[in-house]
Design an enzyme around this catalytic site. Structure first.
Site, PDB file in Angstrom:
ATOM      1  N   LYS A  58       0.986  -1.086  -0.061  1.00 18.82           N
ATOM      2  CA  LYS A  58       0.115   0.008   0.036  1.00 18.82           C
ATOM      3  C   LYS A  58       1.003   1.012  -0.031  1.00 18.82           C
ATOM      4  O   LYS A  58       1.231   1.655   0.929  1.00 18.82           O
ATOM      5  CB  LYS A  58      -0.941   0.052   1.273  1.00 18.82           C
ATOM      6  CG  LYS A  58      -2.133   1.013   1.159  1.00 18.82           C
ATOM      7  CD  LYS A  58      -3.083   0.648   2.409  1.00 18.82           C
ATOM      8  CE  LYS A  58      -4.090   1.766   2.423  1.00 18.82           C
ATOM      9  NZ  LYS A  58      -4.898   2.081   1.304  1.00 18.82           N
TER      10      LYS A  58
HETATM   11  N1  PPE Z   1      -7.604  -1.439  -2.743  1.00 17.23           N
HETATM   12  C1  PPE Z   1      -7.012  -0.066  -2.720  1.00 17.23           C
HETATM   13  C2  PPE Z   1      -6.574   0.374  -3.983  1.00 17.23           C
HETATM   14  C3  PPE Z   1      -7.267   0.704  -1.595  1.00 17.23           C
HETATM   15  O1  PPE Z   1      -6.588   1.940  -1.555  1.00 17.23           O
HETATM   16  C4  PPE Z   1      -7.900   0.263  -0.475  1.00 17.23           C
HETATM   17  C5  PPE Z   1      -7.934   0.898   0.932  1.00 17.23           C
HETATM   18  C6  PPE Z   1      -8.470  -0.997  -0.685  1.00 17.23           C
HETATM   19  C7  PPE Z   1      -8.420  -1.593  -1.695  1.00 17.23           C
HETATM   20  C8  PPE Z   1      -9.244  -1.749   0.404  1.00 17.23           C
HETATM   21  O2  PPE Z   1      -8.512  -2.109   1.679  1.00 17.23           O
HETATM   22  P1  PPE Z   1      -8.733  -2.296   2.974  1.00 17.23           P
HETATM   23  O3  PPE Z   1      -8.947  -0.602   3.495  1.00 17.23           O
HETATM   24  O4  PPE Z   1      -7.849  -2.780   3.750  1.00 17.23           O
HETATM   25  O5  PPE Z   1     -10.183  -3.093   3.090  1.00 17.23           O
HETATM   26  N2  PPE Z   1      -8.007   2.180   0.603  1.00 17.23           N
HETATM   27  C9  PPE Z   1      -7.727   3.386   1.789  1.00 17.23           C
HETATM   28  C10 PPE Z   1      -7.496   4.745   1.105  1.00 17.23           C
HETATM   29  C11 PPE Z   1      -8.767   5.347   0.788  1.00 17.23           C
HETATM   30  C12 PPE Z   1      -8.115   7.051   0.313  1.00 17.23           C
HETATM   31  O6  PPE Z   1      -8.691   7.715  -0.146  1.00 17.23           O
HETATM   32  O7  PPE Z   1      -7.346   7.575   1.184  1.00 17.23           O
HETATM   33  C13 PPE Z   1      -8.953   3.213   2.778  1.00 17.23           C
HETATM   34  O8  PPE Z   1      -9.859   2.602   2.392  1.00 17.23           O
HETATM   35  O9  PPE Z   1      -8.524   3.586   3.918  1.00 17.23           O
END
Ligand code: PPE
Length: 313
Positions: A159
């Protein structure tokens, strides 16, 4: 959309006032995107704020750091404790928590060797990601024209800040075109994920989500939903999803920390099912919010309660 400030941000070992949490303009991260981060939510429960899957989020932060050869000068346990303290010291009932590990100020030049590894944790209120009624009404999305990174370009399992340049291209295109969000395909043309969300479809009574090999972030909400749905008796599978399978699905929904569980009611202006939040999406939302709001037992041990005393440590 100005953000709601809190009082203090933790930076490299100490709490500083929100307005003083600054970096030098020649920090490596600003020029080359060299950061890894997490997004975590704390929910309001009758026993105080509860952080959702804190251990898994910090584990992923450490893994993202490892992929980019960043030696984090704190242990996972220390960063977990800092997250709890940051919520407590700011007196937040519910909030979003943003830990960030980044290459700081030493020199400009791509070669990161010798840059300090800085760490910060902030916590602040953050409402509904795709609008106030997105969770009940659902959102309209399009397939973005930018593909998600190929597996041999940037590691999707990390990430990392730099990944979000691709996300920004997708998001800007979607919003300019009048959609709430874009879904990216991978470089093979299969469904990958949203700009900041994982994808699920419900089709012929089965729940399907793209595998990690489809250039997705291995979402923690995704794994929680897979577990919940499985235990609720649904058949849940990871499978490569062709674009058109979205159009003919009975239900489509996003998962993510920020977006939580949000129904997708149309893709490319093609209505999904009857164009409303579907019953499976609703059932999974109820199970999820029941746990995070403390109304149902925390039977998977997903919540870390924020001790009131954490603020004083
Ligand atoms: N894919 C991506 C690309 C992503 O950024 C997130 C979280 C997810 C999937 C879902 O992952 P999880 O949160 O572990 O379920 N995106 C984060 C950032 C958003 C932002 O705008 O900043 C979030 O949801 O916190």
């Amino acid at each position: 959309m100005a953000m709601v400030k809190s009082d203090k941000i933790w930076m490299n070992g100490q709490f500083v006032a929100w307005d003083d949490a600054k970096v030098h303009v020649l920090s490596h991260v600003l020029h080359y995107g060299s950061s890894v981060f997490e997004g975590i939510r704390a929910y309001h429960t009758k026993n105080g704020p509860a952080i959702f899957r804190l251990g898994e989020h910090i584990e992923r932060l450490m893994q993202s750091s490892k992929i980019y050869r960043m030696k984090v000068p704190y242990s996972a346990e220390q960063i977990e404790r800092v997250c709890l303290e940051t919520v407590a010291i700011n007196n937040l009932k519910e909030c979003y928590i943003r830990p960030l590990v980044y290459r700081g100020y030493a020199h400009v030049g791509v070669n990161p060797i010798g840059t300090p590894i800085d760490v910060m944790v902030a916590a602040y209120p953050w409402g509904k990601y795709l609008g106030d009624d997105a969770l009940t009404k659902g959102v309209a999305v399009k397939i973005g024209t930018w593909a998600r990174m190929a597996p041999n370009t940037l590691p999707a399992m990390a990430k990392a800040g730099g990944n979000y340049l691709n996300s920004q291209l997708l998001k800007l295109e979607a919003v300019e075109d009048g959609y709430a969000e874009a879904i990216a395909l991978d470089t093979q043309g299969y469904v990958s994920e949203g700009s900041g969300e994982n994808m699920f479809i419900v089709i012929k009574g089965e729940i399907i989500t793209p595998p990690v090999a489809s250039s997705i972030l291995a979402g923690i909400t995704r794994s929680s939903v897979m577990k919940l749905a499985n235990d609720m008796g649904y058949s849940v599978r990871e499978a490569v999803v062709p674009r058109e399978m979205l159009y003919i699905a009975d239900e489509v929904f996003f998962t993510g920390t920020a977006v939580e569980i949000t129904p997708v009611t149309s893709v490319d202006r093609i209505e999904i099912g009857n164009g409303e939040r579907g019953p499976v999406t609703k059932a999974i939302q109820d199970a999820f919010f029941g746990i995070v709001n403390g109304d149902l037992p925390d039977r998977y041990g997903w919540l870390s309660m924020v001790p009131q005393s954490a603020a004083k440590r």
